[in-house]
Structure formats: C-alpha cells, structure tokens
Motif scaffolding. Sequence first.
Motif, PDB file in Angstrom:
ATOM      1  N   PRO A  28       0.917  -1.485  -0.330  1.00 54.67           N
ATOM      2  CA  PRO A  28       0.135  -0.222   0.140  1.00 54.67           C
ATOM      3  C   PRO A  28       1.007   1.327  -0.202  1.00 54.67           C
ATOM      4  O   PRO A  28       2.345   0.954   0.413  1.00 54.67           O
ATOM      5  N   PRO A  29       0.157   2.540  -0.362  1.00 54.68           N
ATOM      6  CA  PRO A  29      -1.158   2.049  -0.894  1.00 54.68           C
ATOM      7  C   PRO A  29      -1.154   2.208  -2.298  1.00 54.68           C
ATOM      8  O   PRO A  29      -2.371   2.020  -2.700  1.00 54.68           O
ATOM      9  N   ILE A  30      -0.677   1.941  -2.843  1.00 54.66           N
ATOM     10  CA  ILE A  30      -0.608   1.794  -4.688  1.00 54.66           C
ATOM     11  C   ILE A  30       0.427   0.533  -5.210  1.00 54.66           C
ATOM     12  O   ILE A  30       0.336   1.042  -6.915  1.00 54.66           O
ATOM     13  N   ASN A  31       0.869  -0.076  -4.491  1.00 51.88           N
ATOM     14  CA  ASN A  31       1.705  -1.395  -5.391  1.00 51.88           C
ATOM     15  C   ASN A  31       2.587  -0.289  -5.879  1.00 51.88           C
ATOM     16  O   ASN A  31       2.946  -0.925  -6.544  1.00 51.88           O
ATOM     17  N   LEU A  32       2.935   0.588  -5.259  1.00 51.72           N
ATOM     18  CA  LEU A  32       4.488   1.215  -6.150  1.00 51.72           C
ATOM     19  C   LEU A  32       5.163   0.536  -6.391  1.00 51.72           C
ATOM     20  O   LEU A  32       5.720  -0.662  -5.049  1.00 51.72           O
ATOM     21  N   MET A  33       6.101  -0.012  -6.787  1.00 55.14           N
ATOM     22  CA  MET A  33       7.713  -0.839  -6.894  1.00 55.14           C
ATOM     23  C   MET A  33       9.167  -0.123  -6.720  1.00 55.14           C
ATOM     24  O   MET A  33       9.342   0.636  -7.769  1.00 55.14           O
ATOM     25  N   SER A  61      -3.260  -9.160  -7.388  1.00 52.80           N
ATOM     26  CA  SER A  61      -2.811  -7.943  -6.409  1.00 52.80           C
ATOM     27  C   SER A  61      -3.592  -8.360  -5.229  1.00 52.80           C
ATOM     28  O   SER A  61      -4.918  -8.074  -5.346  1.00 52.80           O
ATOM     29  N   ALA A  62      -3.264  -7.435  -4.029  1.00 49.26           N
ATOM     30  CA  ALA A  62      -3.965  -7.449  -3.083  1.00 49.26           C
ATOM     31  C   ALA A  62      -4.667  -6.337  -2.617  1.00 49.26           C
ATOM     32  O   ALA A  62      -5.994  -6.275  -2.273  1.00 49.26           O
ATOM     33  N   ILE A  68      -0.071  -2.880 -10.029  1.00 51.66           N
ATOM     34  CA  ILE A  68       1.230  -2.570  -9.326  1.00 51.66           C
ATOM     35  C   ILE A  68       1.598  -0.607 -10.546  1.00 51.66           C
ATOM     36  O   ILE A  68       1.020  -0.520 -11.879  1.00 51.66           O
ATOM     37  N   ALA A  69       1.349   0.696  -9.540  1.00 44.06           N
ATOM     38  CA  ALA A  69       1.140   1.451 -10.523  1.00 44.06           C
ATOM     39  C   ALA A  69       2.102   2.224 -11.491  1.00 44.06           C
ATOM     40  O   ALA A  69       2.261   2.263 -12.176  1.00 44.06           O
ATOM     41  N   HIS A  70       3.687   1.625 -10.690  1.00 42.33           N
ATOM     42  CA  HIS A  70       4.864   2.053 -11.765  1.00 42.33           C
ATOM     43  C   HIS A  70       5.899   1.756 -10.091  1.00 42.33           C
ATOM     44  O   HIS A  70       5.842   1.778  -9.476  1.00 42.33           O
ATOM     45  N   TYR A  71       7.395   2.019 -11.669  1.00 45.62           N
ATOM     46  CA  TYR A  71       8.379   2.034 -10.668  1.00 45.62           C
ATOM     47  C   TYR A  71       8.113   3.800 -10.055  1.00 45.62           C
ATOM     48  O   TYR A  71       8.302   4.528 -10.051  1.00 45.62           O
ATOM     49  N   ASP A  72       9.132   3.381  -8.998  1.00 45.44           N
ATOM     50  CA  ASP A  72       9.041   4.611  -7.431  1.00 45.44           C
ATOM     51  C   ASP A  72      10.092   5.884  -8.672  1.00 45.44           C
ATOM     52  O   ASP A  72      11.113   5.178  -8.773  1.00 45.44           O
ATOM     53  N   VAL A  73       9.478   6.837  -9.090  1.00 48.18           N
ATOM     54  CA  VAL A  73       9.893   7.856  -9.582  1.00 48.18           C
ATOM     55  C   VAL A  73      11.255   8.883  -9.260  1.00 48.18           C
ATOM     56  O   VAL A  73      12.152   9.237  -9.770  1.00 48.18           O
ATOM     57  N   SER A  74      11.110   8.522  -7.853  1.00 46.68           N
ATOM     58  CA  SER A  74      11.800   9.030  -6.636  1.00 46.68           C
ATOM     59  C   SER A  74      13.172   8.522  -6.910  1.00 46.68           C
ATOM     60  O   SER A  74      14.785   8.760  -6.560  1.00 46.68           O
TER      61      SER A  74
ATOM     62  N   GLN B 263       2.842  11.436  -6.928  1.00 44.86           N
ATOM     63  CA  GLN B 263       2.718   9.544  -6.655  1.00 44.86           C
ATOM     64  C   GLN B 263       1.916   9.157  -5.521  1.00 44.86           C
ATOM     65  O   GLN B 263       1.546   7.717  -5.403  1.00 44.86           O
ATOM     66  N   SER B 264       0.882  10.184  -5.136  1.00 49.10           N
ATOM     67  CA  SER B 264       0.065   9.924  -4.072  1.00 49.10           C
ATOM     68  C   SER B 264      -1.485   8.983  -4.272  1.00 49.10           C
ATOM     69  O   SER B 264      -1.237   8.732  -5.776  1.00 49.10           O
ATOM     70  N   ARG B 265      -2.076   8.087  -3.728  1.00 49.47           N
ATOM     71  CA  ARG B 265      -3.129   7.824  -4.030  1.00 49.47           C
ATOM     72  C   ARG B 265      -4.035   8.586  -5.013  1.00 49.47           C
ATOM     73  O   ARG B 265      -4.706   7.879  -6.230  1.00 49.47           O
ATOM     74  N   GLU B 266      -4.728   9.158  -4.280  1.00 45.51           N
ATOM     75  CA  GLU B 266      -5.240   9.886  -5.347  1.00 45.51           C
ATOM     76  C   GLU B 266      -5.105  10.660  -6.524  1.00 45.51           C
ATOM     77  O   GLU B 266      -6.038  10.746  -7.362  1.00 45.51           O
ATOM     78  N   ALA B 267      -4.237  11.075  -7.165  1.00 42.70           N
ATOM     79  CA  ALA B 267      -3.343  11.486  -7.941  1.00 42.70           C
ATOM     80  C   ALA B 267      -3.322  10.432  -9.240  1.00 42.70           C
ATOM     81  O   ALA B 267      -3.772  10.327  -9.790  1.00 42.70           O
TER      82      ALA B 267
END
Lengths: 287, 287, 287
Positions: A28-33, A61-62, A68-74, B263-267
């Motif tokens: 959580p919260p978006i299955n960010l990779m 996915s749970a 999976i939203a996507h890869y972590d941009v940070s 990268q927030s869930r809302e966005a």
Amino acid sequence: MNILEYKNYKTLKIRVDRGFAFVTIDNPPINLMDVALSMDMGRFAFQVQQDDEVRVIVWQSADPDFFIAHYDVSLLDALPKEQPTEKSELPEHKKWMVAARLDPKVSIAKIEGIVGGGGSEFCLSRDMRFGAIDKAIFSQKEAMIGILAGGGGTQFLTRKMGRARALEAMLGCGNFSAEIAERYGWINRALPADEINKFVEELAYRIAMIPQETVNLIKQCVVAAEEKSFEEGLLVETNLFEIAVRLPESKRRMGALLKADGQSREAELSYAKGEQDENLRDLINPK
Amino acid sequence: MNILEYKNYKTLKIRVDRGFAFVTIDNPPINLMDVALSMDMGRFAFQVQQDDEVRVIVWQSADPDFFIAHYDVSLLDALPKEQPTEKSELPEHKKWMVAARLDPKVSIAKIEGIVGGGGSEFCLSRDMRFGAIDKAIFSQKEAMIGILAGGGGTQFLTRKMGRARALEAMLGCGNFSAEIAERYGWINRALPADEINKFVEELAYRIAMIPQETVNLIKQCVVAAEEKSFEEGLLVETNLFEIAVRLPESKRRMGALLKADGQSREAELSYAKGEQDENLRDLINPK
Amino acid sequence: MNILEYKNYKTLKIRVDRGFAFVTIDNPPINLMDVALSMDMGRFAFQVQQDDEVRVIVWQSADPDFFIAHYDVSLLDALPKEQPTEKSELPEHKKWMVAARLDPKVSIAKIEGIVGGGGSEFCLSRDMRFGAIDKAIFSQKEAMIGILAGGGGTQFLTRKMGRARALEAMLGCGNFSAEIAERYGWINRALPADEINKFVEELAYRIAMIPQETVNLIKQCVVAAEEKSFEEGLLVETNLFEIAVRLPESKRRMGALLKADGQSREAELSYAKGEQDENLRDLINPK
C-alpha cells in the motif's frame, strides 16, 4: 508440504500449494514498485528457482484498484546527472529477462487493476497476461516525464503489438482498457472480472500437468521462432521433437491414451466440448 | 506564428499551429496520387523537416468519400517496357521511409474515406493510422492489374498483419472495413466517425507534450526491437534509457511530479480515470 | 477439362474445375491423419504441382464435426526409443513447407469442425485459413502427452500469434473457438457458418484472376518481409515491382483499365462498394 518456506516478505504474500505459487502483491497505498517491492521480487525469483515443486507462478494483487502503479520515480530522480558510459553488457535483471524465456516454471500475471510503467513491464516479462474487463487499466507513460520504458517495455511492446501501436502507447501515454489491451496484444485476453479467477486457475492447472522437460523443449522452440529464420526454426523444432517423443513420460502417456481408446470419435468429441480436460486428464493421470 | 509559410501547394491545404501541422489532401475528383499530389507531398516533407515548431503532423482529406484513391495508373502504364537492371540501392523515397522511422516529428493518418494502393502505402508509412467506422475502406488491389504494392506495401502489410492476412489482402484484392482493418493490424484502431476527430486531436496533443529528444530515443528503441534480437534490443534500450533519464527536461519533470505529490493514491487514481491528462499535464507544465 | 485425373485417392475427394481444386478430406471416423491420409496428401501435393490449370486449392472436410482430429498417436508411439542423432538438415516434408511459401498455387483451409495437433499444423502451413463460428474448434494439445507440435506448429503459432499466446495454446492445451482463433491470429478470420462457403469461394475466384507470375512475385516480397530487415525487404520489393510492371499481362490490364476510364470517380466508388469486383473484372477480362 513445501520444503522451502516463503517467509519474511514485506510486500508479497506467497502461497505455495501442489505445484502452484500464488504471489499476491501487497504494498500500500498503490503497490508502487519501490525498493521494498523490488527487493522482495528479486528475492522471490531467486528462492522459487530452487523450489522444484513449483511449476506455475500466478501473480495477483491484494489491492482491487492497483496491480502495480509503476516504478518509484524518486529512485529515478536520484540517479546521478553525469553522462553515462555506454554499456556493452546487459544489467543483471535484463540478463534474467533473456534467460527467463526458457524457464520451465510458467508465470502468469492476473491483472485486475491499474498497472503502468515498470509494473506493466513486469507483466510483459511474464509468460502470459490476462486482464479483467472494466477493472484493469494499462499504460506506459514514461515519456510524460521525459524518459522511456527502460525495463524491457520498448522491446516487449514493439514485439507484441507492432511499431504503430507501441508508438501510440509510449508516445500518446494514454490509458488502455483490458479490451483494447487484448486487441493490441498487450495481454493474451481480456476476461469478465467475475470469470478471470476461474479461467486463470484452470489454465494454471492444465499447464501444471505438462512434464517439465516438455515445457522446457516447447519454450526452446518458441525462442527459436522469435529469433531465427523460418528454416532454422523448423530445424530446432525437428531436433527437439525427436527428444520429446522419446521421453519416458511421453511414452507412458501415449500408451495410456491408446490403451484407453483415446482416439475414438466419442473420446475426441468429448475433448473438444468442454469436458475434455477431465477426460484427457483421467486417461493420462488415472486416480 | 510560424516562421515558414506553407504556400503555393496545389493539392494540399496546410495549417500549422502550436506544434501541429494539419495537412488536408484536396485533389479532386478522387485524390488520385498523380504528379501534382506526389510533388506537393515531396515538397511538404522537405519543408516541414526544417520547421522546428512542428512536432506532430496529422494527414486528412477534404473529400468525405476519398482519402487517396491510389497511385495514378497512367504513370505506371507509361513506364518503359525494356527489362530493368537490378538495383542494389533503394530509390530516394524508400530511403526516406527507412529514415522516417526515426523522425522525431510524429505523423498520423486520419482516414475517413476510401484509401487504396499507393494511398494505403502512404498511410502505412506514417507512424500511426486511425480509420472511421462505416466510412474508411482499405484495399491493396495492385495484383488485379498484374502489379504489386511496390511503394512499401508488401513490406508494411506483411510486418503489420502477418503473412496469411497480407496475402489475403494483396492476392484477394478485397475491400476492408475499418473494423477488419483494425483486427488485421492495417490501422491502429477503428473509431466511430463522430469521435475520430476528437480522438486524434487529443492523441496529437498528448504526443506534442513529449520532449523531442525523448521521442527520438523511443523511436530508436522501437527500430531496435523491429530489427535486432531480443538481447541486442534490450541493450540498445538500456543505453538510451540512461541518456533519457539524464535529460535536463526529464529531471525537471520528475522533480515537478514528486514535488506535487504526484505518486499519491489520489493522483494516481485520477491519472487512470480520464481526467489524468489534465492533472498530469498541469503538474508537468504548470500555467 | 483437366488433363490430369485425380484418381485412386482413399481419403480425399478431389474436384478440379476452371482453375480451382476443391479437396475434401474424408477419412472416417475422425479424419485422423493416419498413414492413408498422409500418403494421399503427399501424393496430391506431388500431382497438383504438375497441373498448370490449378491456381487455387481449397481444403475442406466431408465430416461436419471434424476437419482433421490430429496426427495418429499410434505412429508416434511406435517410434524407436533410442536417442536420436541431431539432424542438420530438414526432413522432406519440412523442406516442402519452406518452399511452399513461394508456391504460385494459393492454398486455403476452410475449417468447419474440430482441428487439432497435426491437423492444425497442416492448416497453418496453408496460405490462408478461415473458420466457421460455433463449429470450428482449434487446439494444439501435444504437450498433454509429453510431446510438442513438431510439424511446424511451434514455429507457425509463435510467428502468427506471438510468444505469450503461443505458449497459452501449446502449454494450456485448451480449445479455441473460431472467434478467439481469429483474435489470436491462428486463422485469418472467423465467419458465420452459413457464410463461409460463399466467402471462400469468392476469395478463391478473385485470387484465380491474378496472373501466376504476379502471385509468385508477391509471395517473394512477403517472404522477404518475414526474413529480412526492413531496408533489405524494400530493396527486394523494388526490384520485383520493376519486373511486375513490365509483364505483358500487366501492360494489357493497365491499358484496359485506362481505356475504360477506370479511374473515374464513378468507377472508383463502385470498386469500393461491393459491386467493384464485377466491374473491375469486366474491365480486365471483358467477355
């Protein structure tokens, strides 16, 4: 009971049972990779490789909204700014993608929510992909932030959907429904949301019946078809067929089929009419 | 205002505005690809190449019934009869087709009427193609007059739809609706006639937001996927990704996304639900 | 009247008429590809090769439930058990598959019942395939008995439907309806059962109008597109076009078209609206 235990994963729930591994992504919260999910995925790949019992891996996915939203941009933003030196060798995770095409464990992504960027690339690197109608949404929006689908995406998408549609996806950065994703070849098939579980489970069950050596030979044939000329590919197939037909398990199954009169009109009609799997399975693996 | 003026075209109406070129084919009575239209197309290709403002080119027709009927048969009929010498080099317009795959200007054909022969080949050489349902009709009927789709058609069709369907089109010489053309891969997508304008404009608008350097890198990846082995293609992608992620504009956009909590869930939910483009665009290009 | 007689076939009914061969498979109870059917097919391939009158071959079945069930498993089971030596050359029937891609006789499979295994591979080696909705059922279930689609199936399926769908078919061993077979590229098109005859006949009729030399040149272009780079393929096309446009029959047809004002708006609209074939045919082959 499985000899290996799949413990201490932070972002994956893993259930291994009778030849199958069901891997549920839960970050959580978006299955960010992010670092945690990437590390868990790498560790699972390594661990399952040594688990001879697992034949088919199903990824799910749970979170009903996100696969999976996507890869972590940070993580990308933190890369150094100096110009890179040109690499002449693939990084480890891409060497794995090349090798995985021959993995006798078959992997399936069951996608019931949003999947984008590196998450989509992860799905594309599985053997098969299925998407839930009205729930799954596919995208490859790297270009919006100036980058590109560098986790295999540019290669997978072009090979699966052709140049024009891959450019539409990667330059247009739109959202693709499961139906359009099927029509473009992004996924094998779009399925009604209330049927996808049953479909994938039955498919996984049928695949788990295939001898591992046969799976490996078929995957070699498929790679030959992807990479060689038609004539060269046929030669690979010819030689691998000669191996397959002499496997003791093949001999046993062919014998069982013939002994049970499995080429009769009645039997053949039953295989093709829905009840086939039970009948053919019983012939081959009598209880 | 654009520094170049697109003047003195006999068969094309050209409107250039904020990064886009809308090119309307207007060569009555059937938009035949005759000397006049061919020359205008060649001249436009040369002129737009030097116009840094144009990022996306949309081709359309002034005639609701015809996009481009086909190449002028009288020009083919006038070719000399003596046997040709075998060429070892491509003619100029085909060298251009090879090079155009890397053109950072993205071209789209919006097809709302009949398109055949050389007109279809022209569309096939664009980056993307969309067809209007119940209006667009596709064909490749050269074989009816003994010849073949020599303007790239045999190569484009086989690569896009595979051997069996390309043979059906080129030997069967039938008419293909937009829906069948989509199913065969002739076009990206068939769209309702009253939605195709909006769809193509929104797509063009999204593409025009992508940095030119990124478009160029993505096109290089796509060509690698078309022409190289999977392993070699992945290596090309790896090196080009390293360049893309270090572009100053990529750094700026990644920073803007992260700063706005993109990268927030809302966005993330908003990006995937239709309003995404506005939101993501605003993040990246704040007014 | 045909000079060759197609006599003494045990499992095939052959009707040759005005450029067409209709070959009806009739090997009860399931059209098993056994010794008799395989030998008849080989003999027909040899005989028709020498029959200059036949331009298009349509394959169909006498049994409404089965096209060809599959290859006879008892023949595979009887193969010797000792390990094979690796072959460096294709067997004859696969050399034929390579050569057949350039055969100026065009072959079409009209599939209205169950087709699996070696029967499916036979269809895949034809130029085109059409399936009847709610009647045709496709499968490639070799892996269930430990073996693989060694009659070209691994190469044809991967090339036609891509890696993921080919693996689904060959490892999942499921039954595929005509509609899914179309969506996966297994067949050209799924057609309503009461329309497939008319569709295939009209297609065959149109193909039979194309000069044989043109068919041969187009097939060479298609093979180039399958096996060469885009640039090399365009060069092949360029050189073959120069031959096609100088064929006396091409000259004659182009002249007839122009003389009859075949590029007028009225004529062009008629070609694209259904009545085109009659009109264009009449132009080219006046009664």
